[in-house]
Design a protein around this motif. Structure first.
Motif, mmCIF file in Angstrom:
data_model
loop_
_atom_site.group_PDB
_atom_site.id
_atom_site.type_symbol
_atom_site.label_atom_id
_atom_site.label_comp_id
_atom_site.label_asym_id
_atom_site.label_seq_id
_atom_site.Cartn_x
_atom_site.Cartn_y
_atom_site.Cartn_z
ATOM 1 N N ALA A 143 0.957 -1.770 -0.340
ATOM 2 C CA ALA A 143 0.045 -0.770 -0.033
ATOM 3 C C ALA A 143 1.023 1.601 -0.362
ATOM 4 N N LYS A 144 1.795 0.916 1.535
ATOM 5 C CA LYS A 144 2.256 2.570 0.582
ATOM 6 C C LYS A 144 4.089 2.375 -0.405
ATOM 7 N N LEU A 145 3.809 2.156 -1.133
ATOM 8 C CA LEU A 145 4.638 1.567 -2.178
ATOM 9 C C LEU A 145 4.085 1.621 -3.543
ATOM 10 N N LEU A 146 2.350 1.863 -3.838
ATOM 11 C CA LEU A 146 1.860 2.064 -4.049
ATOM 12 C C LEU A 146 1.370 3.480 -4.317
ATOM 13 N N TYR A 147 0.986 3.706 -2.866
ATOM 14 C CA TYR A 147 0.837 5.158 -2.486
ATOM 15 C C TYR A 147 2.336 5.896 -3.030
ATOM 16 N N VAL A 148 3.293 5.737 -2.756
ATOM 17 C CA VAL A 148 4.474 6.363 -2.960
ATOM 18 C C VAL A 148 5.002 7.000 -4.482
ATOM 19 N N VAL A 149 4.598 6.048 -5.500
ATOM 20 C CA VAL A 149 4.866 5.700 -6.339
ATOM 21 C C VAL A 149 3.712 6.720 -6.633
ATOM 22 N N LEU A 150 2.468 7.277 -6.616
ATOM 23 C CA LEU A 150 1.327 8.333 -6.931
ATOM 24 C C LEU A 150 1.962 9.356 -6.656
ATOM 25 N N ILE A 151 2.237 9.424 -5.644
ATOM 26 C CA ILE A 151 2.879 10.818 -4.781
ATOM 27 C C ILE A 151 3.969 11.613 -5.343
ATOM 28 N N GLY A 152 4.947 10.672 -6.116
ATOM 29 C CA GLY A 152 6.509 10.208 -6.428
ATOM 30 C C GLY A 152 6.158 11.094 -7.900
ATOM 31 N N ALA A 153 5.340 10.412 -8.769
ATOM 32 C CA ALA A 153 5.227 10.285 -9.897
ATOM 33 C C ALA A 153 5.029 12.039 -10.904
ATOM 34 N N GLY A 154 4.019 12.851 -9.535
ATOM 35 C CA GLY A 154 3.234 14.053 -9.992
ATOM 36 C C GLY A 154 4.659 15.192 -8.804
ATOM 37 N N HIS A 155 5.659 14.816 -8.301
ATOM 38 C CA HIS A 155 7.005 15.552 -8.419
ATOM 39 C C HIS A 155 8.231 15.027 -9.082
ATOM 40 N N LEU A 156 7.706 14.532 -10.033
ATOM 41 C CA LEU A 156 9.330 14.786 -11.007
ATOM 42 C C LEU A 156 9.238 16.059 -12.043
ATOM 43 N N THR A 157 10.207 16.292 -12.680
ATOM 44 C CA THR A 157 10.417 17.480 -13.648
ATOM 45 C C THR A 157 10.684 16.457 -15.278
ATOM 46 N N PRO A 158 9.738 16.490 -16.152
ATOM 47 C CA PRO A 158 8.328 16.882 -16.121
ATOM 48 C C PRO A 158 8.052 15.538 -14.794
ATOM 49 N N PRO A 159 6.371 15.978 -14.656
ATOM 50 C CA PRO A 159 5.860 14.488 -14.017
ATOM 51 C C PRO A 159 5.532 13.123 -15.086
ATOM 52 N N LEU A 160 5.589 12.219 -14.330
ATOM 53 C CA LEU A 160 5.448 11.735 -15.126
ATOM 54 C C LEU A 160 4.095 11.106 -15.937
ATOM 55 N N PRO A 161 4.293 10.834 -17.078
ATOM 56 C CA PRO A 161 2.510 10.999 -17.585
ATOM 57 C C PRO A 161 1.632 9.954 -17.389
ATOM 58 N N SER A 162 0.247 9.796 -17.350
ATOM 59 C CA SER A 162 -0.593 8.428 -16.711
ATOM 60 C C SER A 162 -0.055 7.612 -16.634
ATOM 61 N N ALA A 163 0.404 7.636 -18.326
ATOM 62 C CA ALA A 163 0.646 5.884 -18.526
ATOM 63 C C ALA A 163 1.801 5.268 -18.646
ATOM 64 N N GLU A 164 2.333 6.299 -18.320
ATOM 65 C CA GLU A 164 3.598 5.915 -17.583
ATOM 66 C C GLU A 164 3.797 4.785 -16.154
#
Length: 181
Positions: A143-164
């Motif tokens: 659960a923590k890993l899945l959530y961290v992926v969501l949060i972290g994906a948005g903080h990358l520059t540029p954010p990871l696209p939804s498909a990734e």
């Protein structure tokens, strides 16, 4: 979710927050963007602190409780199906700007911090439940890993696209959960 008189103020507040951050949440900007008067604002909220409290509750209801409720009401029956539906739903949502702005606000404001902590706990608890129902050996860590992926994906520059993000979720859900060490 809320009465129709307040909802435009709250919807616009979240848009403003996502675009410009918490410092942009001013009465003047809200009135200008909505084409409404200060009197209308005060009629609905009474003060800016009460508005901010309502805005935080609106965010929590719309971006946590409503999503969980939608997954629970869906046709997805098993924990695995619900987990997949949830992950797809959050991965395909609009950009991460609002989530990032909420976290930035939480770093500066105790009330926002308390709401963000409650949102994170509610989300990870739901993920933990679904991961347990889906048969993962360690539902808490997954659960923590899945959530961290969501949060972290948005903080990358540029954010990871939804498909990734969806691809990362697929990889995680298909993993054999081998632990390093």
């Amino acid at each position: 979710m809320t009465d129709t008189g307040k909802e435009p103020w709250l919807t616009e507040g979240l848009a403003l927050l996502a675009e410009q951050g918490a410092q942009a949440l001013t009465l003047e900007r809200l009135c200008e963007r909505l084409g409404k008067t200060k009197g209308s604002f005060y009629h609905h909220f009474g003060s800016m602190p009460k508005y901010r409290t309502s805005l935080l509750a609106y965010f929590e209801a719309g971006f946590t409780a409503a999503i969980i409720d939608a997954v629970e009401r869906s046709d997805a029956g098993s924990g695995r199906e619900k987990l997949e539906r949830l992950l797809l739903k959050v991965a395909l949502r609009d950009g991460p700007e609002l989530e990032i702005a909420m976290r930035a606000w939480a770093k500066q404001d105790p009330e926002a911090k308390a709401v963000q902590a409650r949102v994170d706990e509610t989300r990870t608890a739901y993920l933990r439940t679904l991961c347990g129902q889906a048969g993962f050996a360690d539902p808490d860590r997954m659960a923590k890993l899945l959530y961290v992926v969501l949060i972290g994906a948005g903080h990358l520059t540029p954010p990871l696209p939804s498909a990734e993000v969806v691809g990362l979720y697929e990889l995680l859900l298909s993993s054999d959960q081998t632990v390093i060490g």
